[in-house]
Design a protein around this motif. Structure first.
Motif, mmCIF file in Angstrom:
data_model
loop_
_atom_site.group_PDB
_atom_site.id
_atom_site.type_symbol
_atom_site.label_atom_id
_atom_site.label_comp_id
_atom_site.label_asym_id
_atom_site.label_seq_id
_atom_site.Cartn_x
_atom_site.Cartn_y
_atom_site.Cartn_z
ATOM 1 N N SER A 116 21.308 115.951 33.434
ATOM 2 C CA SER A 116 21.263 116.759 32.132
ATOM 3 C C SER A 116 20.336 117.877 32.352
ATOM 4 O O SER A 116 19.366 117.824 32.456
ATOM 5 N N THR A 117 20.811 119.257 32.259
ATOM 6 C CA THR A 117 19.965 120.399 32.366
ATOM 7 C C THR A 117 19.083 120.420 31.124
ATOM 8 O O THR A 117 17.903 120.947 31.216
ATOM 9 N N GLU A 118 19.625 119.890 29.943
ATOM 10 C CA GLU A 118 18.801 119.920 28.810
ATOM 11 C C GLU A 118 17.538 119.025 28.940
ATOM 12 O O GLU A 118 16.451 119.379 28.544
ATOM 13 N N LEU A 119 17.578 118.083 29.878
ATOM 14 C CA LEU A 119 16.522 117.051 30.008
ATOM 15 C C LEU A 119 15.583 117.906 30.942
ATOM 16 O O LEU A 119 14.395 117.669 30.783
ATOM 17 N N ARG B 115 13.715 120.454 28.804
ATOM 18 C CA ARG B 115 12.652 119.514 27.819
ATOM 19 C C ARG B 115 11.518 119.246 28.514
ATOM 20 O O ARG B 115 10.419 119.343 28.151
ATOM 21 N N ARG B 116 11.673 118.598 29.806
ATOM 22 C CA ARG B 116 10.667 118.144 30.581
ATOM 23 C C ARG B 116 9.793 119.380 30.883
ATOM 24 O O ARG B 116 8.398 119.020 31.110
ATOM 25 N N LEU B 117 10.315 120.440 31.172
ATOM 26 C CA LEU B 117 9.198 121.567 31.525
ATOM 27 C C LEU B 117 8.592 122.018 30.295
ATOM 28 O O LEU B 117 7.409 122.402 30.429
ATOM 29 N N SER B 118 9.230 122.096 29.219
ATOM 30 C CA SER B 118 8.550 122.482 28.030
ATOM 31 C C SER B 118 7.508 121.368 27.471
ATOM 32 O O SER B 118 6.695 121.864 26.569
ATOM 33 N N ARG C 76 20.764 109.841 29.256
ATOM 34 C CA ARG C 76 19.560 110.532 29.743
ATOM 35 C C ARG C 76 19.583 111.591 28.758
ATOM 36 O O ARG C 76 18.444 112.379 28.579
ATOM 37 N N ALA C 77 20.779 112.146 28.356
ATOM 38 C CA ALA C 77 20.606 113.428 27.736
ATOM 39 C C ALA C 77 19.909 113.290 26.321
ATOM 40 O O ALA C 77 19.740 114.255 25.841
ATOM 41 N N ARG C 78 20.040 112.102 25.783
ATOM 42 C CA ARG C 78 19.376 111.751 24.545
ATOM 43 C C ARG C 78 17.759 111.342 24.711
ATOM 44 O O ARG C 78 17.229 110.866 23.744
ATOM 45 N N LEU C 79 17.198 111.320 25.919
ATOM 46 C CA LEU C 79 15.940 110.713 25.900
ATOM 47 C C LEU C 79 14.718 111.518 25.266
ATOM 48 O O LEU C 79 14.047 110.826 24.529
#
Lengths: 140, 554
Positions: free
Chosen positions: B305-308, B311-314, B386-389
């Motif tokens: 998930s690119t979303e994941l 979020r991890r970066l931010s 994973r996309a909703r972690l």
């Protein structure tokens, strides 16, 4: 069940080291005794429980019934408490001499279920040689 | 997960009435203290320092959301608003009233739960890998066999009055997360060369006063023979295990006395009579049980998930949580999440009623309504997209269940200790808290890397101190609480065999424990080579450098 038949039928119980198969005497076993084929000639085998928490007598009973094919009376004596009887019956005991001071609830009383608290059990036993999964269709 | 049928429900209901009548007879003076003790123990009720403690069975650590909500309800209405996750994947309540226990059992029965054989000298709740069925490294899902053993061992006519308690654990993964080598019986389930399911059987492991690593007595046992072989082991133990001294009554003492080979011979002789008997599992028995644990219909998800990633970066804190508390799932796009209960200030494993309800809600929202309890005393959500972690993390964070410390030094395994337990020689919860306080800096903990720190308040070892990389044992020294520290223990798994820790030296006072831990960590940091774990470093350099740092050179 033979619960009403609380022995004292005049039969002598002889401990293993004095017992002779041909004597016609009942055999008195300690829970630590090793079962033998010749025991099945006894009219009665009594197993003495030194404590109600001592499960050795349960295994000994199962061995006498299943390995050696003992079909006579199998009596539990010693520290026999009403709450343990449902285990004992499933291990092949069919006569019970309760520990001193212990008594059975009157038949039909609310606490009568102590002797048979469950209508069925999961696993096989001397009383029920097939496990539940093989006897009944288990459905949700 | 396993769903009860009418047979299971009837049994559990009858167990409630049975126990209710036993309680009534006790309260009416018809059962002596000693008699009732044995009967209540077989139903999970201890009498502790301050109140009774009820241990509810969570078979192999698996719960449905409805079951967890019921536990929350029990915590709120019959207890003081919390429960405790035990090191055997069960849940304990510390403040029930003895007379109300039958009502609690009735509430549990409504959701197909009970407290059968969670204490006493009988076969206890079978434990397993908290990631069973979803782990990326799994050979065979152990849960169907756990359930078969649960049913077989429930109120067994012959094996409910053993010399001592009896614990069975099963793993089906390369990484043994169930610590099978330190159980009375440890089972490893796998597919053998012919593709059939088989077991390696270990016996005689255990912690407690005499810690022992179990030994294999049978390899490649076909699945159909599982129960008859267990029956043979149990019969040998029931007949020959010592009953004269409770400290020498566990099966490990019998195995040691007979030697593993001698024990195997006797078991094999016994099994020769039982093999093929009526407890043999037919192909239909196995298939029916496996069907209970069929994998859910996983909707197909994007692998990554690119979303994941964004979020991890931010959110570096989130990223750290993903790194530490999220494990690989066998299905692409899914993850296994461990919700850590190890937050400073809360006894390890304690969870409130509202936390239980929140976890139950997340299990429904993010998974298939299932929750696990790990022997490390954390909750696990086995099927999270994973996309909703990120969403889940935010909610877990708000409920104090997102400490990013799984597998780190502050993820302490800890028994209830002297605060609750009448067996304890010393308190354990305040020691855990003092260590967590001192190591508050998560960056430092991450730098230290994987480290199991386990605390037991007495030598019964409920806190598994023998297999902690750092183990702490509470001891009584002339009426004062002292703590003996051991190093290098390991519960098995990964590529290492289970190992018992070595005692580092004389015990220390409670106030000194954090500073001794600090010295141990400093020794590690000074000696480690690149990427070396604490355990790896200990195995390389041995105990001496640690001794010197703690006690000075003699």
């Amino acid at each position: 069940m033979a619960l009403s038949n609380r022995i004292q039928n005049g039969l002598r119980l002889t401990p293993l080291d004095e017992w002779m198969p041909e004597s016609g005497d009942g055999l008195l076993l300690d829970v630590a005794d090793e079962p033998e084929a010749r025991f099945i000639r006894a009219p009665v085998i009594a197993i003495r429980f030194p404590a109600f928490t001592d499960g050795r007598g349960l295994s000994l009973a199962v061995l006498l019934r299943t390995r050696f094919g003992f079909e006579g009376e199998l009596r539990a004596i010693g520290e026999v408490h009403p709450d343990i009887i449902h285990y004992m019956r499933r291990c092949g005991f069919d006569n019970f001499q309760l520990a001193e001071g212990k008594c059975l609830p009157p038949a039909g009383s609310k606490t009568d279920s102590i002797l048979a608290p469950y209508s069925d059990y999961y696993q096989a036993s001397v009383l029920q040689p097939e496990p539940a999964s093989r006897r009944i269709r288990r459905v949700a | 997960m396993y769903t009860y049928d009418t047979f299971d429900r009837q049994f559990v209901r009858e167990r409630v009435s049975h126990y209710r009548s036993q309680t009534e007879r006790y309260l009416a003076g018809e059962l002596t203290e000693d008699e009732f003790l044995q009967l209540r123990l077989r139903n999970g009720l201890y009498v502790q320092r301050l109140a009774p403690m009820l241990r509810v069975a969570v078979p192999y650590g698996t719960l449905s959301s409805a079951q967890l909500r019921k536990l929350a309800h029990i915590a709120r209405h019959f207890d003081r608003g919390y429960g405790h996750l035990s090191t055997r994947q069960n849940m304990q309540f510390n403040w029930p009233l003895l007379a109300e226990v039958p009502d609690i059992l009735e509430a549990l029965a409504e959701v197909d739960m009970h407290a059968i054989q969670t204490s006493g000298s009988c076969i206890r709740n079978v434990t397993t890998d908290q990631f069973a069925g979803v782990a990326g490294d799994e050979w065979v899902d152990p849960r169907p066999y756990c359930e078969l053993i649960r049913q077989w061992s429930t109120s067994h006519p012959e094996f409910d009055w053993l010399p001592r308690k009896f614990k069975i654990a099963i793993t089906g993964s390369r990484d043994d997360r169930a610590a099978t080598a330190v159980h009375d019986i440890g089972l490893k389930v796998f597919r053998n060369d012919t593709g059939s399911i088989a077991f390696d059987v270990l016996v005689g492991g255990g912690l407690g006063r005499t810690p022992v690593v179990g030994q294999v007595i049978r390899r490649n046992l076909a699945a159909e023979h599982l129960l008859t072989y267990l029956e043979a082991i149990m019969r040998v133990y029931n007949r020959f295990g010592r009953r004269d001294n409770k400290y020498k009554a566990r099966i490990k003492i019998l195995v040691r006395a007979m030697t593993a080979d001698g024990f195997r011979e006797i078991v094999d002789e016994e099994w020769s009579h039982l093999e093929g008997g009526s407890s043999t599992l037919g192909a239909d028995d196995l298939a029916r049980m496996e069907a209970h644990f069929a994998r859910p219909d996983y909707p197909r998800l994007e692998t990554e998930s690119t979303e994941l990633d964004t979020r991890r970066l931010s959110h570096p804190q989130f990223s750290r949580w993903v790194e530490q508390n999220v494990a690989p799932h066998r299905e692409a796009g899914y993850a296994i999440v461990t919700l850590s209960t190890k937050i400073t200030g809360v006894p390890p494993g304690d969870v409130s009623d509202s936390q239980m309800e929140a976890v139950a809600d997340w299990a429904d929202e993010y998974g298939f309504g299932e929750i696990r309890i790990s022997h490390e005393q954390n909750f696990v959500l086995p099927d999270v997209s994973r996309a909703r972690l990120f969403e889940l993390w935010q909610q877990a964070e708000a409920n104090q269940l997102a400490t990013a410390n799984v597998g780190l030094i502050s993820d302490i395994i800890c028994c209830p200790g002297g605060d609750y337990c009448s067996l304890a020689n010393a308190k354990s919860i305040p020691v855990a808290e003092a260590i967590q306080q001192q190591l508050k800096d998560l960056d430092y903990q991450h730098d230290i890397g994987p480290l199991d720190l386990n605390i037991s308040g007495c030598m019964n070892a409920c806190g598994h101190h023998h297999v902690g990389h750092i183990g702490i044992l509470g001891v009584d020294k002339k009426g004062s609480e002292y703590y003996q520290i051991s190093l290098g223990g390991h519960a098995g798994g990964g590529n290492s065999a289970a190992t018992l820790g070595q005692i580092v030296g004389p015990s220390c006072a409670r106030a000194d424990v954090p500073s001794v831990i600090k010295k141990i960590l400093d020794t590690f940091v000074d000696n480690r080579v690149v990427d070396e774990t604490f355990l790896g470093c200990f195995q390389r350099i041995g105990i001496e450098p640690f001794k010197e740092r703690i006690y000075g050179t003699v």
